[in-house]
Write a protein that holds these residues in place. Structure first.
Motif, PDB file in Angstrom:
ATOM      1  N   LEU A  98     -56.336 -90.903 -30.954  1.00  0.00           N
ATOM      2  CA  LEU A  98     -57.416 -91.170 -32.057  1.00  0.00           C
ATOM      3  C   LEU A  98     -57.816 -89.725 -32.581  1.00  0.00           C
ATOM      4  N   HIS A  99     -58.652 -90.017 -33.461  1.00  0.00           N
ATOM      5  CA  HIS A  99     -59.240 -88.588 -34.214  1.00  0.00           C
ATOM      6  C   HIS A  99     -60.419 -87.940 -33.107  1.00  0.00           C
ATOM      7  N   HIS A 100     -60.563 -86.891 -33.134  1.00  0.00           N
ATOM      8  CA  HIS A 100     -61.586 -86.222 -32.194  1.00  0.00           C
ATOM      9  C   HIS A 100     -62.887 -86.966 -32.099  1.00  0.00           C
ATOM     10  N   ALA A 101     -63.618 -87.403 -33.297  1.00  0.00           N
ATOM     11  CA  ALA A 101     -64.830 -88.344 -33.357  1.00  0.00           C
ATOM     12  C   ALA A 101     -64.642 -89.411 -32.697  1.00  0.00           C
ATOM     13  N   ARG A 102     -63.432 -90.120 -32.943  1.00  0.00           N
ATOM     14  CA  ARG A 102     -63.132 -91.584 -32.441  1.00  0.00           C
ATOM     15  C   ARG A 102     -62.981 -91.427 -30.767  1.00  0.00           C
ATOM     16  N   PHE A 103     -62.412 -90.149 -30.554  1.00  0.00           N
ATOM     17  CA  PHE A 103     -62.572 -90.015 -29.191  1.00  0.00           C
ATOM     18  C   PHE A 103     -63.754 -90.070 -28.544  1.00  0.00           C
ATOM     19  N   GLU A 104     -64.876 -89.427 -29.053  1.00  0.00           N
ATOM     20  CA  GLU A 104     -66.112 -89.366 -28.597  1.00  0.00           C
ATOM     21  C   GLU A 104     -66.820 -90.670 -28.280  1.00  0.00           C
ATOM     22  N   ASP A 105     -66.451 -91.398 -29.420  1.00  0.00           N
ATOM     23  CA  ASP A 105     -66.932 -92.955 -29.527  1.00  0.00           C
ATOM     24  C   ASP A 105     -66.374 -93.699 -28.387  1.00  0.00           C
ATOM     25  N   ALA A 106     -65.086 -93.165 -28.028  1.00  0.00           N
ATOM     26  CA  ALA A 106     -64.627 -94.342 -26.728  1.00  0.00           C
ATOM     27  C   ALA A 106     -65.169 -93.737 -25.488  1.00  0.00           C
ATOM     28  N   VAL A 107     -65.441 -92.390 -25.479  1.00  0.00           N
ATOM     29  CA  VAL A 107     -66.323 -91.840 -24.197  1.00  0.00           C
ATOM     30  C   VAL A 107     -67.610 -92.402 -24.267  1.00  0.00           C
ATOM     31  N   ARG A 108     -68.144 -92.421 -25.420  1.00  0.00           N
ATOM     32  CA  ARG A 108     -69.660 -93.099 -25.356  1.00  0.00           C
ATOM     33  C   ARG A 108     -69.423 -94.728 -24.807  1.00  0.00           C
ATOM     34  N   ASP A 109     -68.567 -95.459 -25.627  1.00  0.00           N
ATOM     35  CA  ASP A 109     -68.466 -96.824 -24.926  1.00  0.00           C
ATOM     36  C   ASP A 109     -68.059 -96.987 -23.624  1.00  0.00           C
ATOM     37  N   LEU A 110     -67.212 -96.137 -23.080  1.00  0.00           N
ATOM     38  CA  LEU A 110     -66.934 -96.005 -21.720  1.00  0.00           C
ATOM     39  C   LEU A 110     -68.192 -95.922 -20.560  1.00  0.00           C
ATOM     40  N   MET A 111     -69.200 -94.921 -21.375  1.00  0.00           N
ATOM     41  CA  MET A 111     -70.250 -94.755 -20.548  1.00  0.00           C
ATOM     42  C   MET A 111     -71.113 -95.939 -20.378  1.00  0.00           C
ATOM     43  N   HIS A 112     -71.308 -96.547 -21.696  1.00  0.00           N
ATOM     44  CA  HIS A 112     -72.041 -97.822 -21.828  1.00  0.00           C
ATOM     45  C   HIS A 112     -71.378 -99.020 -21.166  1.00  0.00           C
ATOM     46  N   ARG A 113     -70.292 -98.942 -21.100  1.00  0.00           N
ATOM     47  CA  ARG A 113     -69.540 -99.883 -20.199  1.00  0.00           C
ATOM     48  C   ARG A 113     -69.992 -99.717 -18.380  1.00  0.00           C
ATOM     49  N   ASP A 114     -70.393 -98.510 -18.024  1.00  0.00           N
ATOM     50  CA  ASP A 114     -70.697 -98.194 -17.091  1.00  0.00           C
ATOM     51  C   ASP A 114     -72.102 -98.777 -16.503  1.00  0.00           C
ATOM     52  N   GLY A 115     -72.884 -99.086 -17.537  1.00  0.00           N
ATOM     53  CA  GLY A 115     -74.075 -99.489 -17.508  1.00  0.00           C
ATOM     54  C   GLY A 115     -75.016 -98.464 -18.021  1.00  0.00           C
ATOM     55  N   CYS A 116     -74.766 -97.445 -18.715  1.00  0.00           N
ATOM     56  CA  CYS A 116     -75.708 -96.546 -19.350  1.00  0.00           C
ATOM     57  C   CYS A 116     -76.076 -97.333 -20.772  1.00  0.00           C
ATOM     58  N   GLN A 117     -76.883 -97.906 -20.764  1.00  0.00           N
ATOM     59  CA  GLN A 117     -77.404 -98.813 -22.000  1.00  0.00           C
ATOM     60  C   GLN A 117     -78.034 -97.849 -23.211  1.00  0.00           C
ATOM     61  N   ASP A 118     -78.135 -96.656 -22.820  1.00  0.00           N
ATOM     62  CA  ASP A 118     -78.617 -95.662 -23.914  1.00  0.00           C
ATOM     63  C   ASP A 118     -77.669 -94.912 -24.145  1.00  0.00           C
TER      64      ASP A 118
END
Length: 232
Positions: A98-118
């Motif tokens: 991944l590009h570093h920006a897309r890596f950040e998107d992936a981390v965001r998506d993982l947090m959202h997956r864990d139940g962090c809706q915001d």
């Protein structure tokens, strides 16, 4: 002609019959005494509870609270299982590419997956916090992402990176949990500094477990502050 003498019938000894009757009577007596004792105990407990009725009220309230807590935990678990089955999962080769920006998107998506809706990505130069999120327990997370295109062969995350996170995550962003996530290596001094400053490091091995979707991030990290009102 010789007459045969008739043999008189054998009589049962009266002692055996009396002994059996005595045993049966003793058993009945024992059962009766046991029943009386049990009845007395039940009556005593009922009278004691009636005299201390407030204990029944407290026990009822505690039972209701325990039931609510159990139901809430079941709901959380069911929600996590439902999200996990439909949420994105990543392998390390995929994250490395991944590009570093897309890596950040992936981390965001993982947090959202864990139940962090915001969960949101706020990456950019000078932001000093690439992903922010609030978990289901109300804890505010600030995550700094360090992507290495060469993975474990890339440059290691060092103490200076942790020092930047330590100086901004809580003071500037009000983080309850400050985390640095990398698909690469982390130096030993950086890990020691993180432990001293109550920072959390998600290295390549931890990232692999987290990204696979097996467990939420707060279950993989040590010494995460407990939710408000709960003991550590």
């Amino acid at each position: 002609m010789t007459r045969r003498r008739s043999t008189p019938p054998t009589r049962r000894r009266p002692g055996r019959r009396n002994k059996r009757q005595q045993q049966a009577q003793a058993q009945l007596t024992g059962l009766a005494v046991g029943a009386v004792v049990m009845f007395s105990l039940v009556v005593g407990v009922v009278n004691w509870l009636l005299a201390h009725w407030w204990l029944l009220v407290i026990a009822g309230v505690l039972a209701v609270l325990a039931g609510i807590g159990w139901f809430h935990n079941r709901q959380q678990q069911a929600r996590w299982e439902a999200v996990r089955t439909q949420a994105p999962r990543y392998g390390l080769p995929q994250l490395d590419a991944l590009h570093h920006a897309r890596f950040e998107d992936a981390v965001r998506d993982l947090m959202h997956r864990d139940g962090c809706q915001d969960a949101q990505r706020v990456g950019g130069r000078g932001d000093l916090g690439d992903v922010k999120a609030t978990d289901p327990f109300g804890r505010h997370w600030v995550i700094q992402c360090k992507h290495r295109r060469n993975g474990a062969r890339g440059s290691a995350v060092g103490t200076p990176d942790l020092q930047v996170l330590n100086g901004t995550a809580r003071q500037v962003h009000g983080a309850d949990v400050a985390v640095i996530v990398t698909n690469g290596r982390v130096t030993a001094p950086a890990v020691a500094f993180a432990n001293q400053q109550r920072l959390h490091v998600v290295d390549r091995q931890t990232l692999a477990v987290w990204a696979s979707g097996s467990r939420p991030l707060w279950e993989l990290l040590r010494a995460v502050p407990p939710p408000d009102g709960q003991l550590p």
